[in-house]
Design a protein around this motif. Structure first.
Motif, PDB file in Angstrom:
ATOM      1  N   THR A  48       0.822  -1.207   0.000  1.00 24.78           N
ATOM      2  CA  THR A  48       0.000   0.000   0.000  1.00 24.78           C
ATOM      3  C   THR A  48       0.857   1.258   0.000  1.00 24.78           C
ATOM      4  N   GLY A  49       2.147   1.098   0.255  1.00 24.63           N
ATOM      5  CA  GLY A  49       3.049   2.236   0.268  1.00 24.63           C
ATOM      6  C   GLY A  49       3.289   2.817   1.650  1.00 24.63           C
ATOM      7  N   ILE A  50       2.863   2.096   2.669  1.00 27.47           N
ATOM      8  CA  ILE A  50       3.031   2.577   4.040  1.00 27.47           C
ATOM      9  C   ILE A  50       4.470   2.338   4.473  1.00 27.47           C
ATOM     10  N   ARG A  51       5.151   3.415   4.824  1.00 32.14           N
ATOM     11  CA  ARG A  51       6.538   3.328   5.276  1.00 32.14           C
ATOM     12  C   ARG A  51       6.714   3.894   6.678  1.00 32.14           C
ATOM     13  N   MET A  52       5.665   4.539   7.192  1.00 29.68           N
ATOM     14  CA  MET A  52       5.715   5.147   8.514  1.00 29.68           C
ATOM     15  C   MET A  52       4.351   4.974   9.172  1.00 29.68           C
ATOM     16  N   ILE A  53       4.349   4.707  10.457  1.00 29.27           N
ATOM     17  CA  ILE A  53       3.090   4.616  11.192  1.00 29.27           C
ATOM     18  C   ILE A  53       3.112   5.633  12.316  1.00 29.27           C
ATOM     19  N   PRO A  54       1.959   6.120  12.705  1.00 27.35           N
ATOM     20  CA  PRO A  54       0.634   5.799  12.215  1.00 27.35           C
ATOM     21  C   PRO A  54       0.389   6.385  10.819  1.00 27.35           C
ATOM     22  N   ALA A  55      -0.494   5.738  10.094  1.00 28.72           N
ATOM     23  CA  ALA A  55      -0.868   6.204   8.760  1.00 28.72           C
ATOM     24  C   ALA A  55      -2.344   5.926   8.524  1.00 28.72           C
ATOM     25  N   LEU A  56      -2.991   6.843   7.839  1.00 27.65           N
ATOM     26  CA  LEU A  56      -4.383   6.682   7.429  1.00 27.65           C
ATOM     27  C   LEU A  56      -4.433   6.676   5.912  1.00 27.65           C
ATOM     28  N   THR A  57      -5.285   5.838   5.350  1.00 26.84           N
ATOM     29  CA  THR A  57      -5.515   5.874   3.915  1.00 26.84           C
ATOM     30  C   THR A  57      -7.010   5.991   3.649  1.00 26.84           C
ATOM     31  N   CYS A  58      -7.311   6.740   2.600  1.00 32.71           N
ATOM     32  CA  CYS A  58      -8.689   6.893   2.154  1.00 32.71           C
ATOM     33  C   CYS A  58      -8.644   7.433   0.733  1.00 32.71           C
ATOM     34  N   GLY A  59      -9.415   6.860  -0.136  1.00 29.94           N
ATOM     35  CA  GLY A  59      -9.500   7.364  -1.507  1.00 29.94           C
ATOM     36  C   GLY A  59      -8.179   7.395  -2.237  1.00 29.94           C
ATOM     37  N   GLY A  60      -7.296   6.454  -1.950  1.00 29.52           N
ATOM     38  CA  GLY A  60      -6.018   6.398  -2.633  1.00 29.52           C
ATOM     39  C   GLY A  60      -4.963   7.360  -2.099  1.00 29.52           C
ATOM     40  N   GLU A  61      -5.296   8.114  -1.060  1.00 27.42           N
ATOM     41  CA  GLU A  61      -4.346   9.043  -0.462  1.00 27.42           C
ATOM     42  C   GLU A  61      -3.961   8.567   0.932  1.00 27.42           C
ATOM     43  N   THR A  62      -2.769   8.997   1.371  1.00 33.83           N
ATOM     44  CA  THR A  62      -2.247   8.588   2.668  1.00 33.83           C
ATOM     45  C   THR A  62      -1.894   9.806   3.501  1.00 33.83           C
TER      46      THR A  62
END
Length: 89
Positions: A48-62
């Motif tokens: 999904t492209g997550i490299r750092m947390i916390p992270a939120l995704t919605c509608g293709g954006e992070t």
């Protein structure tokens, strides 16, 4: 509106962001939160492209960062709520 929270149960910043989401979700009836623990699902997070947390995704954006403030989360949700309202059905 559905959002995904990428987190780790060991991360204090993630617990804080999760708490903000819970508070926001209680005041909004349309918020569905999917939680992905990156320790249990690292490949899903990576793809999904997550490299750092916390992270939120919605509608293709992070939205991610060292800390996610309540204000940053609210702005992210507002942006996506308005874009979802204008999408053709």
């Amino acid at each position: 509106m559905k959002i995904t929270l990428y987190h780790s149960r060991w991360c204090p910043r993630c617990r804080q962001a999760s708490g903000f989401l819970e508070q926001i979700g209680q005041s909004r009836g349309d918020l569905e939160i999917e939680r992905v623990d990156v320790l249990h699902h690292p490949l899903q997070a990576w793809k999904t492209g997550i490299r750092m947390i916390p992270a939120l995704t919605c509608g293709g954006e992070t939205l991610s960062g060292l800390t996610l403030s309540r204000e940053a989360i609210l702005a992210f949700l507002a942006k996506h709520a308005s874009s979802l309202a204008t999408e053709p059905k």
